[in-house]
Design a protein around this motif. Structure first.
Motif, PDB file in Angstrom:
ATOM      1  N   THR A  24      14.135 -29.522  15.804  1.00 27.60           N
ATOM      2  CA  THR A  24      13.123 -29.003  16.714  1.00 27.60           C
ATOM      3  C   THR A  24      13.614 -27.700  17.341  1.00 27.60           C
ATOM      4  O   THR A  24      14.717 -27.639  17.871  1.00 27.60           O
ATOM      5  CB  THR A  24      12.822 -30.022  17.814  1.00 27.60           C
ATOM      6  N   ASN A  25      12.800 -26.672  17.250  1.00 25.06           N
ATOM      7  CA  ASN A  25      13.192 -25.367  17.767  1.00 25.06           C
ATOM      8  C   ASN A  25      12.510 -25.090  19.099  1.00 25.06           C
ATOM      9  O   ASN A  25      11.624 -25.830  19.540  1.00 25.06           O
ATOM     10  CB  ASN A  25      12.825 -24.275  16.756  1.00 25.06           C
ATOM     11  N   TYR A  26      12.921 -24.004  19.717  1.00 21.08           N
ATOM     12  CA  TYR A  26      12.350 -23.617  20.995  1.00 21.08           C
ATOM     13  C   TYR A  26      10.847 -23.391  20.867  1.00 21.08           C
ATOM     14  O   TYR A  26      10.364 -22.755  19.920  1.00 21.08           O
ATOM     15  CB  TYR A  26      13.031 -22.338  21.483  1.00 21.08           C
ATOM     16  N   ASP A  27      10.126 -23.903  21.816  1.00 21.85           N
ATOM     17  CA  ASP A  27       8.672 -23.744  21.857  1.00 21.85           C
ATOM     18  C   ASP A  27       8.315 -23.221  23.240  1.00 21.85           C
ATOM     19  O   ASP A  27       8.418 -23.948  24.235  1.00 21.85           O
ATOM     20  CB  ASP A  27       7.998 -25.095  21.594  1.00 21.85           C
ATOM     21  N   GLY A  28       7.930 -21.941  23.320  1.00 21.24           N
ATOM     22  CA  GLY A  28       7.626 -21.351  24.608  1.00 21.24           C
ATOM     23  C   GLY A  28       6.710 -20.152  24.445  1.00 21.24           C
ATOM     24  O   GLY A  28       6.290 -19.804  23.347  1.00 21.24           O
ATOM     25  N   PRO A  29       6.390 -19.508  25.562  1.00 27.29           N
ATOM     26  CA  PRO A  29       5.439 -18.388  25.532  1.00 27.29           C
ATOM     27  C   PRO A  29       6.026 -17.167  24.837  1.00 27.29           C
ATOM     28  O   PRO A  29       7.240 -16.927  24.841  1.00 27.29           O
ATOM     29  CB  PRO A  29       5.196 -18.106  27.018  1.00 27.29           C
ATOM     30  N   VAL A  30       5.147 -16.378  24.257  1.00 23.38           N
ATOM     31  CA  VAL A  30       5.521 -15.099  23.646  1.00 23.38           C
ATOM     32  C   VAL A  30       6.017 -14.148  24.737  1.00 23.38           C
ATOM     33  O   VAL A  30       5.510 -14.150  25.864  1.00 23.38           O
ATOM     34  CB  VAL A  30       4.312 -14.495  22.908  1.00 23.38           C
ATOM     35  N   SER A  31       7.031 -13.367  24.412  1.00 24.00           N
ATOM     36  CA  SER A  31       7.564 -12.399  25.355  1.00 24.00           C
ATOM     37  C   SER A  31       7.930 -11.125  24.618  1.00 24.00           C
ATOM     38  O   SER A  31       7.656 -10.988  23.424  1.00 24.00           O
ATOM     39  CB  SER A  31       8.808 -12.971  26.058  1.00 24.00           C
ATOM     40  N   ASP A  32       8.585 -10.194  25.322  1.00 26.92           N
ATOM     41  CA  ASP A  32       8.986  -8.949  24.677  1.00 26.92           C
ATOM     42  C   ASP A  32      10.182  -9.129  23.743  1.00 26.92           C
ATOM     43  O   ASP A  32      10.596  -8.176  23.073  1.00 26.92           O
ATOM     44  CB  ASP A  32       9.298  -7.866  25.719  1.00 26.92           C
TER      45      ASP A  32
END
Length: 354
Positions: free
Chosen positions: A30-38
Motif C-alpha cells: 500500500t502506497n501513500y494516498d493523499g492530495p496532489v501538491s507541487d
C-alpha cells in the motif's frame, strides 16, 4: 567441485527470480494516498527543482556496459573507536556520535535521537546478498541509551532498515519521524513501529524545546523495481539549544539551490551533517549523491559554521575506494582553504560535542 553451465544458469536464474519477486512485493505494498501538491501528482512524488532517478537501462549500462573500474574494498576494517554514550546530555550542548554510514546518535536537552539507524549486516532485501557491512557500528546496539526519537530520511535500504527499526521499537518504542509514505513501509513490516509521516516544510515538536522540520533534498527513493518515488524523501533541520542542525541523508548537489534555500528559510545553521560518499561513476551518481567537492560547496551554500561528513566507509554502494571520500574531502577542504575542524570526517565510534 565442477559447476556446470546449467547449474550456474539455474542459480543465477533463481537469484533473479527472487529479486523480481521481492521487487514486485515491494511495489505492491500500500502506497501513500493523499492530495496532489507541487511535488506529488497523486501517484508519484517528484522534486520540481531536482532530477528524476536513473532509468533501468542506465543502471544496466553502469553495471555491465564495459570500461567500469570498481575499487576493491577490504573485507573488514577493525574500528579504532567504540562509543558508550551517556544516558542523556542535559543543558545547552549537543553530542554527536558517528555510528557509521549515514547513522548518527544525537543527544541534546535530555532527548536521544537516532538518524537513519542501520545495525544490519547488509543493506538489501536479502540476508544473503547485497551490500554488506565492512566495519562494525561505532556503538554496539546494547550500549545505546534509551532512544526517544528516530529520524528516517527516505526508503532506500541503507537508510530505512526495517530490522533495526523493529529492534528499536521492541526495546525503546521511540517516535519515528519520516517523510510521507515511509510510515506505510514500516508499519506493513511491523505494526509496533510508531511511525509518523510528514511532508516537506512540516515542523514537528519533539519535546524539551526540540523541534525538527522536514526540508526538500535532491534525491529519490524506492525499495523495489516498480515503486520508485511512491514515498517521499527529505532532509531535516533540527532545532537545539546550541543552534540549528542541518542533517542530510542523501543528496545530489545540482546547482546548490536546495542548500541555499535552507540558509534562506532557516537562517543560521550551527552544524551540518553532509554526505560525501557513494559518488562514482559521476555520470551516473551526480544527480543523487554528492562527492567531496560538492559537499564542500554545499557547506558554503547552507552557511553552516561547521560540518560533519557522513555516508562513507561502511557499505560499498558504488565504485570508489573505501578511503576515497575521506581523502577527497581533505583535498577539497585544502583547495577551498577550509581548516580541518570546519569539515570533519569522523570514524565510527568517534564523538563531537558543541
Amino acid at each position: 567441485m565442477t559447476i556446470t553451465r546449467r547449474k550456474l544458469l539455474a542459480s543465477v536464474g533463481g537469484l533473479a527470480a527472487a529479486a523480481g519477486l521481492s521487487a514486485i512485493w515491494a511495489s505492491r505494498m500500500t502506497n501513500y494516498d493523499g492530495p496532489v501538491s507541487d511535488h506529488f501528482d497523486g501517484k508519484i512524488f517528484f522534486d520540481p527543482d531536482g532530477a528524476p532517478p536513473r532509468s533501468l537501462g542506465e543502471v544496466l549500462r553502469w553495471q555491465f556496459g564495459g570500461g567500469r573500474t570498481r575499487e576493491v574494498w577490504p573485507d573488514w576494517v577493525e574500528n579504532e573507536f567504540a562509543d558508550t554514550p551517556p544516558a542523556k546530555v542535559e543543558g545547552t550542548g549537543v553530542r554527536f556520535s558517528y555510528v557509521g554510514h549515514a547513522s548518527w546518535l544525537i543527544q541534546t536537552a535530555g532527548i536521544n535521537i537516532l538518524f537513519d539507524p542501520v545495525w544490519s549486516d547488509r543493506v538489501s532485501p536479502f540476508s544473503f546478498a547485497g551490500p554488506k557491512r565492512h566495519a562494525a557500528p561505532g556503538i554496539a546496539f546494547d550500549k545505546l541509551p534509551k532512544i526517544d526519537i528516530v529520524l528516517v530520511s527516505h526508503g532506500h535500504y541503507d537508510h530505512l532498515d526495517l530490522p533495526t527499526l523493529s529492534k528499536l521499537s521492541a526495546k525503546f518504542a521511540p517516535r519515528v519521524i519520516t517523510p510521507l509514505g515511509n510510515d506505510v513501509t514500516m508499519k506493513s513490516a511491523d505494526s509496533t513501529i510508531k511511525a509518523e509521516a510528514y511532508d516537506w516544510t512540516d515542523r514537528v515538536e519533539l519535546g524539551n524545546g526540540i523541534a525538527v522540520t522536514l526540508v526538500p533534498t535532491r534525491h529519490w527513493t524506492a525499495r523495489g523495481l516498480f515503486d520508485r518515488n511512491k514515498s517521499l524523501w527529505a532532509s531535516f533541520v533540527l532545532e537545539t539549544p546550541a543552534g540549528k542542525i542541518y542533517i542530510v541523508g542523501d543528496s545530489g548537489y545540482g546547482d546548490g539551490l536546495h542548500f541555499r534555500r535552507v540558509r534562506e528559510t532557516h537562517g543560521a545553521i550551527r552544524l551540518a551533517i553532509l554526505p560525501i560518499g557513494a559518488y562514482e561513476p559521476r555520470w551516473f551518481m551526480k544527480d543523487q549523491h554528492m562527492n567531496p567537492e560538492d559537499a564542500v560547496k554545499a557547506l558554503g551554500d547552507c552557511g553552516a559554521q561547521q560540518a560533519l561528513a557522513s555516508h562513507h566507509s561502511t557499505f560499498q554502494l558504488t565504485d570508489e575506494a573505501i578511503d576515497g571520500p575521506v581523502k577527497g574531502l581533505a583535498a577539497a577542504c585544502s583547495a577551498a582553504e577550509l581548516p580541518n575542524e570546519k569539515f570533519m570526517a569522523l570514524k565510527p565510534g568517534q564523538v563531537v560535542e558543541i
